[in-house]
Scaffold this motif. Structure first.
Motif, PDB file in Angstrom:
ATOM      1  N   GLY A  64      11.199   0.394  -0.946  1.00  0.00           N
ATOM      2  CA  GLY A  64      12.168  -0.551  -1.474  1.00  0.00           C
ATOM      3  C   GLY A  64      13.295  -0.921  -0.524  1.00  0.00           C
ATOM      4  O   GLY A  64      14.049  -1.844  -0.789  1.00  0.00           O
ATOM      5  N   ALA A  65      13.428  -0.199   0.598  1.00  0.00           N
ATOM      6  CA  ALA A  65      14.477  -0.488   1.574  1.00  0.00           C
ATOM      7  C   ALA A  65      13.959  -1.497   2.594  1.00  0.00           C
ATOM      8  O   ALA A  65      12.799  -1.409   3.018  1.00  0.00           O
ATOM      9  CB  ALA A  65      14.910   0.794   2.287  1.00  0.00           C
ATOM     10  N   PRO A  66      14.786  -2.471   3.014  1.00  0.00           N
ATOM     11  CA  PRO A  66      14.352  -3.432   4.033  1.00  0.00           C
ATOM     12  C   PRO A  66      13.855  -2.703   5.274  1.00  0.00           C
ATOM     13  O   PRO A  66      14.406  -1.669   5.665  1.00  0.00           O
ATOM     14  CB  PRO A  66      15.620  -4.225   4.342  1.00  0.00           C
ATOM     15  CG  PRO A  66      16.458  -4.075   3.125  1.00  0.00           C
ATOM     16  CD  PRO A  66      16.165  -2.693   2.599  1.00  0.00           C
TER      17      PRO A  66
ATOM     18  N   PHE B  63       0.835  -1.199   0.000  1.00  0.00           N
ATOM     19  CA  PHE B  63       0.000   0.000   0.000  1.00  0.00           C
ATOM     20  C   PHE B  63       0.865   1.243   0.000  1.00  0.00           C
ATOM     21  O   PHE B  63       2.071   1.183   0.220  1.00  0.00           O
ATOM     22  CB  PHE B  63      -0.958   0.002   1.195  1.00  0.00           C
ATOM     23  CG  PHE B  63      -0.289  -0.031   2.546  1.00  0.00           C
ATOM     24  CD1 PHE B  63      -0.076   1.141   3.260  1.00  0.00           C
ATOM     25  CD2 PHE B  63       0.116  -1.236   3.115  1.00  0.00           C
ATOM     26  CE1 PHE B  63       0.531   1.105   4.510  1.00  0.00           C
ATOM     27  CE2 PHE B  63       0.718  -1.278   4.357  1.00  0.00           C
ATOM     28  CZ  PHE B  63       0.926  -0.099   5.064  1.00  0.00           C
ATOM     29  N   ARG B  64       0.238   2.360  -0.268  1.00  0.00           N
ATOM     30  CA  ARG B  64       0.889   3.669  -0.237  1.00  0.00           C
ATOM     31  C   ARG B  64       0.222   4.468   0.862  1.00  0.00           C
ATOM     32  O   ARG B  64      -0.994   4.452   1.001  1.00  0.00           O
ATOM     33  CB  ARG B  64       0.740   4.362  -1.588  1.00  0.00           C
ATOM     34  CG  ARG B  64       1.538   5.648  -1.700  1.00  0.00           C
ATOM     35  CD  ARG B  64       1.686   6.049  -3.172  1.00  0.00           C
ATOM     36  NE  ARG B  64       2.467   7.255  -3.309  1.00  0.00           N
ATOM     37  CZ  ARG B  64       3.784   7.308  -3.284  1.00  0.00           C
ATOM     38  NH1 ARG B  64       4.476   6.196  -3.121  1.00  0.00           N
ATOM     39  NH2 ARG B  64       4.436   8.456  -3.419  1.00  0.00           N
ATOM     40  N   GLY B  65       1.023   5.141   1.666  1.00  0.00           N
ATOM     41  CA  GLY B  65       0.489   5.938   2.767  1.00  0.00           C
ATOM     42  C   GLY B  65       1.390   7.120   3.061  1.00  0.00           C
ATOM     43  O   GLY B  65       2.505   7.217   2.548  1.00  0.00           O
TER      44      GLY B  65
ATOM     45  N   ALA C 246       7.129   8.043  14.281  1.00  0.00           N
ATOM     46  CA  ALA C 246       6.440   8.242  13.009  1.00  0.00           C
ATOM     47  C   ALA C 246       5.693   6.955  12.662  1.00  0.00           C
ATOM     48  O   ALA C 246       6.147   5.854  12.991  1.00  0.00           O
ATOM     49  CB  ALA C 246       7.428   8.594  11.913  1.00  0.00           C
ATOM     50  N   VAL C 247       4.543   7.096  12.009  1.00  0.00           N
ATOM     51  CA  VAL C 247       3.722   5.954  11.629  1.00  0.00           C
ATOM     52  C   VAL C 247       3.148   6.149  10.235  1.00  0.00           C
ATOM     53  O   VAL C 247       3.105   7.263   9.725  1.00  0.00           O
ATOM     54  CB  VAL C 247       2.554   5.723  12.631  1.00  0.00           C
ATOM     55  CG1 VAL C 247       3.067   5.424  14.028  1.00  0.00           C
ATOM     56  CG2 VAL C 247       1.606   6.902  12.649  1.00  0.00           C
ATOM     57  N   VAL C 248       2.699   5.043   9.659  1.00  0.00           N
ATOM     58  CA  VAL C 248       1.941   5.066   8.407  1.00  0.00           C
ATOM     59  C   VAL C 248       0.679   4.255   8.665  1.00  0.00           C
ATOM     60  O   VAL C 248       0.752   3.124   9.163  1.00  0.00           O
ATOM     61  CB  VAL C 248       2.739   4.465   7.231  1.00  0.00           C
ATOM     62  CG1 VAL C 248       1.903   4.459   5.960  1.00  0.00           C
ATOM     63  CG2 VAL C 248       4.051   5.214   7.011  1.00  0.00           C
ATOM     64  N   ASP C 249      -0.484   4.823   8.339  1.00  0.00           N
ATOM     65  CA  ASP C 249      -1.749   4.127   8.544  1.00  0.00           C
ATOM     66  C   ASP C 249      -1.927   3.018   7.508  1.00  0.00           C
ATOM     67  O   ASP C 249      -1.647   3.206   6.320  1.00  0.00           O
ATOM     68  CB  ASP C 249      -2.915   5.111   8.461  1.00  0.00           C
ATOM     69  CG  ASP C 249      -2.905   6.084   9.627  1.00  0.00           C
ATOM     70  OD1 ASP C 249      -2.976   5.618  10.782  1.00  0.00           O
ATOM     71  OD2 ASP C 249      -2.812   7.302   9.392  1.00  0.00           O
ATOM     72  N   VAL C 250      -2.386   1.861   7.978  1.00  0.00           N
ATOM     73  CA  VAL C 250      -2.687   0.733   7.100  1.00  0.00           C
ATOM     74  C   VAL C 250      -4.119   0.925   6.599  1.00  0.00           C
ATOM     75  O   VAL C 250      -5.028   1.135   7.408  1.00  0.00           O
ATOM     76  CB  VAL C 250      -2.572  -0.609   7.865  1.00  0.00           C
ATOM     77  CG1 VAL C 250      -2.969  -1.772   6.977  1.00  0.00           C
ATOM     78  CG2 VAL C 250      -1.164  -0.794   8.415  1.00  0.00           C
ATOM     79  N   PRO C 251      -4.338   0.877   5.281  1.00  0.00           N
ATOM     80  CA  PRO C 251      -5.696   1.020   4.767  1.00  0.00           C
ATOM     81  C   PRO C 251      -6.636  -0.021   5.389  1.00  0.00           C
ATOM     82  O   PRO C 251      -6.259  -1.191   5.550  1.00  0.00           O
ATOM     83  CB  PRO C 251      -5.549   0.786   3.262  1.00  0.00           C
ATOM     84  CG  PRO C 251      -4.113   1.156   2.979  1.00  0.00           C
ATOM     85  CD  PRO C 251      -3.362   0.717   4.206  1.00  0.00           C
ATOM     86  N   ALA C 252      -7.832   0.412   5.752  1.00  0.00           N
ATOM     87  CA  ALA C 252      -8.798  -0.448   6.445  1.00  0.00           C
ATOM     88  C   ALA C 252      -9.063  -1.751   5.693  1.00  0.00           C
ATOM     89  O   ALA C 252      -9.212  -2.809   6.311  1.00  0.00           O
ATOM     90  CB  ALA C 252     -10.101   0.309   6.671  1.00  0.00           C
TER      91      ALA C 252
ATOM     92  N   ASP D  94       5.870  12.675   3.884  1.00  0.00           N
ATOM     93  CA  ASP D  94       6.052  12.055   2.565  1.00  0.00           C
ATOM     94  C   ASP D  94       5.066  10.917   2.354  1.00  0.00           C
ATOM     95  O   ASP D  94       4.707  10.198   3.296  1.00  0.00           O
ATOM     96  CB  ASP D  94       7.466  11.479   2.424  1.00  0.00           C
ATOM     97  CG  ASP D  94       8.539  12.542   2.320  1.00  0.00           C
ATOM     98  OD1 ASP D  94       8.198  13.733   2.154  1.00  0.00           O
ATOM     99  OD2 ASP D  94       9.727  12.173   2.414  1.00  0.00           O
ATOM    100  N   ASP D  95       4.657  10.713   1.101  1.00  0.00           N
ATOM    101  CA  ASP D  95       3.901   9.529   0.713  1.00  0.00           C
ATOM    102  C   ASP D  95       4.914   8.441   0.383  1.00  0.00           C
ATOM    103  O   ASP D  95       5.886   8.694  -0.339  1.00  0.00           O
ATOM    104  CB  ASP D  95       3.029   9.815  -0.501  1.00  0.00           C
ATOM    105  CG  ASP D  95       1.853  10.722  -0.176  1.00  0.00           C
ATOM    106  OD1 ASP D  95       1.425  10.758   0.998  1.00  0.00           O
ATOM    107  OD2 ASP D  95       1.362  11.402  -1.091  1.00  0.00           O
ATOM    108  N   VAL D  96       4.698   7.252   0.936  1.00  0.00           N
ATOM    109  CA  VAL D  96       5.650   6.148   0.769  1.00  0.00           C
ATOM    110  C   VAL D  96       4.928   4.868   0.369  1.00  0.00           C
ATOM    111  O   VAL D  96       3.748   4.689   0.648  1.00  0.00           O
ATOM    112  CB  VAL D  96       6.459   5.899   2.068  1.00  0.00           C
ATOM    113  CG1 VAL D  96       7.365   7.081   2.383  1.00  0.00           C
ATOM    114  CG2 VAL D  96       5.547   5.595   3.243  1.00  0.00           C
TER     115      VAL D  96
END
Length: 99
Positions: free
Chosen positions: A47-49, A5-7, A21-27, A80-82
């Motif tokens: 792309g980074a481990p 996903f992208r967040g 820092a966090v990125v939300d997981v799409p529901a 940033d969007d990742v």
């Protein structure tokens, strides 16, 4: 099974700049990870481990914590969007669910 996903990278708490820092997981992907529960995950961030943990979000969401080191390795920062590809880490069943 990995979920992709992208967040947007955001601060866990707005009152603590420089903190977690966090990125939300799409529901719609939470169930594929094993449900709304805390677990260790691994995969890639831009792309980074990457390795981190999911956390419960008030209101029913789920997010994944992203360390400063992981952000640096991915060339990303808060705001940033990742792109992420994550799956439960070794030893995590990914089958229990606490909704």
């Amino acid at each position: 099974m990995a979920v992709e996903f992208r967040g947007t990278v955001r601060q866990w708490r707005d009152d603590k700049p420089g903190g977690l820092a966090v990125v939300d997981v799409p529901a719609d992907l939470v169930g594929q990870l094993g449900g709304r529960r805390q677990m260790r995950v691994s995969g890639t961030l831009e792309g980074a481990p990457f390795a981190g943990s999911t956390m419960l979000v008030a209101g029913g969401g789920l997010c994944v914590g992203v360390s400063r080191a992981a952000l640096r390795a991915a060339g990303a920062s808060v705001g940033d969007d990742v792109d992420l590809s994550i799956s439960p880490a070794a030893g995590e069943s990914g089958t229990r669910s606490h909704a």
